[in-house]
Design an enzyme around this catalytic site. Structure first.
Site, PDB file in Angstrom:
ATOM      1  N   CYS A   2     -17.711 -25.636   3.641  1.00  0.00           N
ATOM      2  CA  CYS A   2     -17.913 -24.750   2.466  1.00  0.00           C
ATOM      3  C   CYS A   2     -17.931 -23.279   2.879  1.00  0.00           C
ATOM      4  O   CYS A   2     -18.056 -22.953   4.060  1.00  0.00           O
ATOM      5  CB  CYS A   2     -19.250 -25.025   1.783  1.00  0.00           C
ATOM      6  SG  CYS A   2     -19.508 -26.730   1.307  1.00  0.00           S
TER       7      CYS A   2
HETATM    8  N1  GLN Z   1     -22.199 -31.342   3.597  1.00  0.00           N
HETATM    9  C1  GLN Z   1     -22.241 -30.471   2.454  1.00  0.00           C
HETATM   10  C2  GLN Z   1     -21.508 -31.052   1.264  1.00  0.00           C
HETATM   11  O1  GLN Z   1     -20.876 -32.057   1.354  1.00  0.00           O
HETATM   12  C3  GLN Z   1     -21.683 -29.099   2.806  1.00  0.00           C
HETATM   13  C4  GLN Z   1     -20.217 -29.206   3.046  1.00  0.00           C
HETATM   14  C5  GLN Z   1     -19.627 -28.019   3.695  1.00  0.00           C
HETATM   15  O2  GLN Z   1     -20.231 -27.161   4.284  1.00  0.00           O
HETATM   16  N2  GLN Z   1     -18.365 -28.053   3.594  1.00  0.00           N
HETATM   17  O3  GLN Z   1     -21.582 -30.459   0.228  1.00  0.00           O
END
Ligand code: GLN
Length: 262
Positions: A2
Site C-alpha cells: 500500500c
Molecule cells: N496487509 C495489509 C492489507 O492487506 C496492507 C497491505 C499493504 O501494505 N499493501 O491491507
C-alpha cells in the site's frame, strides 16, 4: 504494497493533498515510484479527514472508503475539490494474499478521534496474538473490523490507546512484540488524532516533509520539493505542524533528533 499519507497544517483541499500533486496518492495508486512489494494499489482506498471547528464533533474524523481502485471512483474528483481539512490520513491498497477485499479492510481504520493505516504484511497473523503474548478476548475478536492483518494490528494498538497509553508507546510496543515473533513482518504505520502524527517505519518506505506550520508524512515524496526527508528504517517519527522528531524504534523514550521548523 500500500501507499499512505498523513497531513497536518492549514486547511487544504483533498485535491491539493491527494489528487493534484504529480506523485500524489492518486498517481501512486497506479504508478508508485518506491514501492518494493506489489505493483499497483487497486484493492480499494480510504480517506479520513477531520472536520473544521466549530463542528458538532470536531475531534471525530469522517471517512470515505471504497473497495475499488481510486481512479475508478467518479465521486473522488468532486469530493476532493469540495472537502478541505487541516488533518488528513489517506491510503491506497494492494491487498496482502489471505486478507479480505471488503471495504472495511481499506485504511484508514478509526476509533474515536484516531485514524490508523498499515503498510506491510504479517505472516500467519491469525496466530500473532497468541505467539506474541497479546491474547484477545472473544468480544474483541468479534468486534474486529475486517479479515486482515492490519485490522488485527489496529485492534492491538487501539486497545492500548483506549487504556491511555501514549501513541508512540502503543505503536512501538506492538511493533516490537510483533517483530520478535515474526522477523519478516513489515510494519510501517501511520497514526493521527488530527493534532499530531505518530509513525513507524519498519520495512516499507516512509518520508516526511516539515515546513513552517505544516507537515506531510508519506510512503514516498508526492512532488519534487527538496524538503522531503527519508525516515530511516527502524524508526519512530513524531510530527506536528512544522516539526518532526525521529527516534530509534528500540528506544522510544530516547533523545531523538529534531528536524523541520516550528
Ligand atoms: N496487509 C495489509 C492489507 O492487506 C496492507 C497491505 C499493504 O501494505 N499493501 O491491507
Amino acid at each position: 504494497m500500500c501507499r499512505h499519507l498523513a497531513y497536518l497544517g492549514p486547511p487544504r483541499s483533498l485535491a491539493e493533498l491527494l489528487t493534484q500533486p504529480p506523485h500524489g496518492l492518486l498517481a501512486q495508486s497506479w504508478r508508485p515510484r518506491l514501492q518494493r512489494h506489489g505493483t499497483v494499489n487497486a484493492d480499494g482506498f480510504g480517506i479520513g479527514w477531520y472536520l473544521p471547528e466549530p463542528a458538532p464533533c470536531p475531534t471525530r474524523p469522517a471517512r470515505y472508503r471504497r473497495a475499488v481502485p481510486i481512479w475508478t471512483d467518479a465521486n473522488v474528483p468532486e469530493l476532493a475539490r469540495a472537502i478541505h481539512s487541516r488533518a488528513v490520513l489517506a491510503a491506497v491498497r494492494s491487498a496482502t494474499p489471505g486478507c479480505g477485499h471488503e471495504e472495511a479492510a481499506a485504511a484508514p481504520y478509526a476509533l474515536g478521534r484516531w485514524l490508523f493505516s498499515h503498510n506491510g504484511a504479517v505472516g500467519d497473523w491469525r496466530q500473532l496474538p497468541a505467539d506474541a503474548g497479546m491474547p484477545l478476548e472473544p468480544d474483541e475478536l468479534l468486534g474486529v473490523e475486517a479479515h486482515c492483518d492490519s485490522a488485527l494490528l489496529w485492534l492491538l494498538i487501539s486497545r492500548r490507546l483506549s487504556a491511555g497509553e501514549p501513541p508512540a508507546d502503543a505503536l512501538a510496543a506492538v511493533v516490537r512484540a510483533t517483530a520478535a515473533v515474526r522477523p519478516d513482518a513489515r510494519l510501517t504505520l501511520l497514526l493521527t488524532d488530527g493534532r499530531t502524527i505518530a509513525a513507524v517505519r519498519h520495512g516499507d518506505s516512509l518520508w516526511h516533509r516539515a515546513a513552517p506550520g505544516e507537515v506531510l508524512v508519506a510512503s514516498e515524496p508526492t512532488d519534487g520539493d527538496d524538503g522531503w526527508r527519508e525516515v530511516p528504517d527502524g524508526s519512530l517519527l513524531l510530527a506536528a505542524p512544522g516539526a518532526a522528531r525521529i527516534l530509534p524504534l528500540g528506544d522510544p523514550a530516547g533523545a531523538g533528533r529534531e528536524e523541520g521548523t516550528s
